[in-house]
Write a protein that holds these residues in place. Structure first.
Motif, PDB file in Angstrom:
ATOM      1  N   GLU A  75      15.055  -1.167  19.190  1.00  0.00           N
ATOM      2  CA  GLU A  75      14.264  -2.373  19.014  1.00  0.00           C
ATOM      3  C   GLU A  75      12.791  -2.034  18.781  1.00  0.00           C
ATOM      4  O   GLU A  75      12.127  -2.630  17.932  1.00  0.00           O
ATOM      5  CB  GLU A  75      14.412  -3.278  20.239  1.00  0.00           C
ATOM      6  CG  GLU A  75      15.764  -3.953  20.357  1.00  0.00           C
ATOM      7  CD  GLU A  75      16.018  -4.894  19.206  1.00  0.00           C
ATOM      8  OE1 GLU A  75      15.378  -5.950  19.151  1.00  0.00           O
ATOM      9  OE2 GLU A  75      16.845  -4.550  18.337  1.00  0.00           O
ATOM     10  N   LEU A  76      12.279  -1.092  19.528  1.00  0.00           N
ATOM     11  CA  LEU A  76      10.885  -0.665  19.340  1.00  0.00           C
ATOM     12  C   LEU A  76      10.681  -0.049  17.960  1.00  0.00           C
ATOM     13  O   LEU A  76       9.654  -0.277  17.310  1.00  0.00           O
ATOM     14  CB  LEU A  76      10.509   0.346  20.423  1.00  0.00           C
ATOM     15  CG  LEU A  76      10.223  -0.217  21.812  1.00  0.00           C
ATOM     16  CD1 LEU A  76      10.214   0.908  22.851  1.00  0.00           C
ATOM     17  CD2 LEU A  76       8.879  -0.946  21.823  1.00  0.00           C
ATOM     18  N   LEU A  77      11.654   0.719  17.524  1.00  0.00           N
ATOM     19  CA  LEU A  77      11.546   1.356  16.211  1.00  0.00           C
ATOM     20  C   LEU A  77      11.477   0.315  15.101  1.00  0.00           C
ATOM     21  O   LEU A  77      10.655   0.427  14.184  1.00  0.00           O
ATOM     22  CB  LEU A  77      12.742   2.289  15.995  1.00  0.00           C
ATOM     23  CG  LEU A  77      12.791   3.041  14.664  1.00  0.00           C
ATOM     24  CD1 LEU A  77      11.563   3.920  14.501  1.00  0.00           C
ATOM     25  CD2 LEU A  77      14.054   3.871  14.573  1.00  0.00           C
ATOM     26  N   TRP A  78      12.324  -0.700  15.182  1.00  0.00           N
ATOM     27  CA  TRP A  78      12.292  -1.768  14.188  1.00  0.00           C
ATOM     28  C   TRP A  78      10.935  -2.491  14.203  1.00  0.00           C
ATOM     29  O   TRP A  78      10.345  -2.741  13.152  1.00  0.00           O
ATOM     30  CB  TRP A  78      13.415  -2.770  14.469  1.00  0.00           C
ATOM     31  CG  TRP A  78      14.660  -2.490  13.700  1.00  0.00           C
ATOM     32  CD1 TRP A  78      15.772  -1.832  14.138  1.00  0.00           C
ATOM     33  CD2 TRP A  78      14.924  -2.854  12.347  1.00  0.00           C
ATOM     34  NE1 TRP A  78      16.706  -1.764  13.147  1.00  0.00           N
ATOM     35  CE2 TRP A  78      16.212  -2.393  12.029  1.00  0.00           C
ATOM     36  CE3 TRP A  78      14.193  -3.533  11.370  1.00  0.00           C
ATOM     37  CZ2 TRP A  78      16.792  -2.583  10.780  1.00  0.00           C
ATOM     38  CZ3 TRP A  78      14.765  -3.724  10.122  1.00  0.00           C
ATOM     39  CH2 TRP A  78      16.042  -3.251   9.834  1.00  0.00           C
ATOM     40  N   PHE A  79      10.465  -2.815  15.385  1.00  0.00           N
ATOM     41  CA  PHE A  79       9.203  -3.548  15.489  1.00  0.00           C
ATOM     42  C   PHE A  79       8.044  -2.730  14.923  1.00  0.00           C
ATOM     43  O   PHE A  79       7.188  -3.257  14.205  1.00  0.00           O
ATOM     44  CB  PHE A  79       8.940  -3.898  16.956  1.00  0.00           C
ATOM     45  CG  PHE A  79       7.766  -4.819  17.163  1.00  0.00           C
ATOM     46  CD1 PHE A  79       7.867  -6.165  16.873  1.00  0.00           C
ATOM     47  CD2 PHE A  79       6.565  -4.329  17.663  1.00  0.00           C
ATOM     48  CE1 PHE A  79       6.789  -7.014  17.066  1.00  0.00           C
ATOM     49  CE2 PHE A  79       5.492  -5.171  17.856  1.00  0.00           C
ATOM     50  CZ  PHE A  79       5.592  -6.522  17.554  1.00  0.00           C
TER      51      PHE A  79
END
Length: 283
Positions: A75-79
């Motif tokens: 999720e952090l990578l996408w954001f």
């Protein structure tokens, strides 16, 4: 590709909302207009695509990797990837609830962050317990060398034999790797568990801890096998040889059981970054 649904979402918005990296890359390479990339007609859904990246996706999409900590990392990578391509003004733009994308991300992923912290602690505790046992056994093995010591000089009787050198080297590697594993898992337990820690730091420590634990198990089995060969070198038989081979079964089982987890960690930390094309500002 220019079609908008009832919420004003283009296929690019949907790719971000449902975390489809291949669709994201394909559309990103084609290059749409500024409006289609970052706007949405439905004000209730908000017109900042970074807010879509901040929302928690459907459980079927978030569960593509195992472990809450690795899910949080995805999720952090996408954001972070969406942050790189939008205009700087969108970073602080608020939605209808008065939330910036970062604030929305923190709210949406609050429970996932707690689950990731608990998952990391449970995994580290279990692995550190195993590593501690190995360290204790290997440390004690140094003072009870196979074959015993010379009563006059105190030197090992098999000091000049090749198998004894293998025993010493494997014992030293096992002790070092298990100690490193303990330190890695201990550092995980004492981490702050902020959002950014889940992006690289915690998965890297977990991967190092699991790798060194695997190395310590293998070298411990090597030390055990060489001890058998030294103790029974004068009367080697099928039983001794089979016992030496069977000693490696725990290492093989560990590799087979932990491979899915290790693969997910490596994929999430390194390979998944190649799912996104080299980031460049869109405008």
């Amino acid at each position: 590709m220019y079609h908008l649904d009832e919420h004003g979402y283009s296929i690019f918005h949907i790719a971000v909302l449902y975390r489809h990296a291949n669709v994201f890359n394909l559309i990103y390479e084609i290059g749409f207009t500024k409006e289609l990339f970052v706007t949405c007609e439905d004000e209730d859904q908000q017109n900042n695509i970074l807010h879509l990246a901040a929302k928690l996706p459907h459980p079927s999409r978030i569960g593509i990797v195992s472990g809450a900590a690795l899910q949080m990392q995805q999720e952090l990578l996408w954001f972070k990837e969406i942050e790189k391509i939008v205009q700087p003004s969108f970073l602080e733009k608020k939605n209808s609830n008065g939330q910036t994308p970062q604030e929305l991300f923190t709210q949406e992923h609050k429970e996932l962050l707690k689950s990731g912290e608990q998952w990391m602690k449970n995994t580290s505790n279990s692995c550190m317990f195993v590593a501690t046992i190995i360290t204790t056994i290997i440390f004690a093995a140094v003072f009870s060398v196979p074959g015993g010591n010379d009563s006059s000089k105190g030197l090992p009787l098999h000091l000049k034999e090749t198998w004894f050198q293998v025993f010493v080297i494997s014992d030293a590697i096992a002790l070092s790797s298990s100690s490193i594993s303990i330190l890695m898992f201990l550092s995980i337990l004492t981490s702050r568990y902020t959002e950014d820690d889940f992006l690289e730091l915690l998965p890297f420590k977990l991967m190092v801890g699991l790798s060194t634990l695997f190395i310590s198990i293998i070298t411990m089995m090597v030390a055990f096998s060489t001890t058998l060969l030294l103790a029974y070198h004068d009367r080697l038989n099928c039983v001794t040889m089979v016992t030496s081979v069977v000693a490696f079964v725990p290492a093989i089982l560990y590799a087979m059981l932990q491979y899915p987890l290790f693969g997910d960690i490596f994929f999430s930390t390194y390979h998944s970054r190649f799912l996104f094309k080299p980031s460049k500002p869109m405008f």
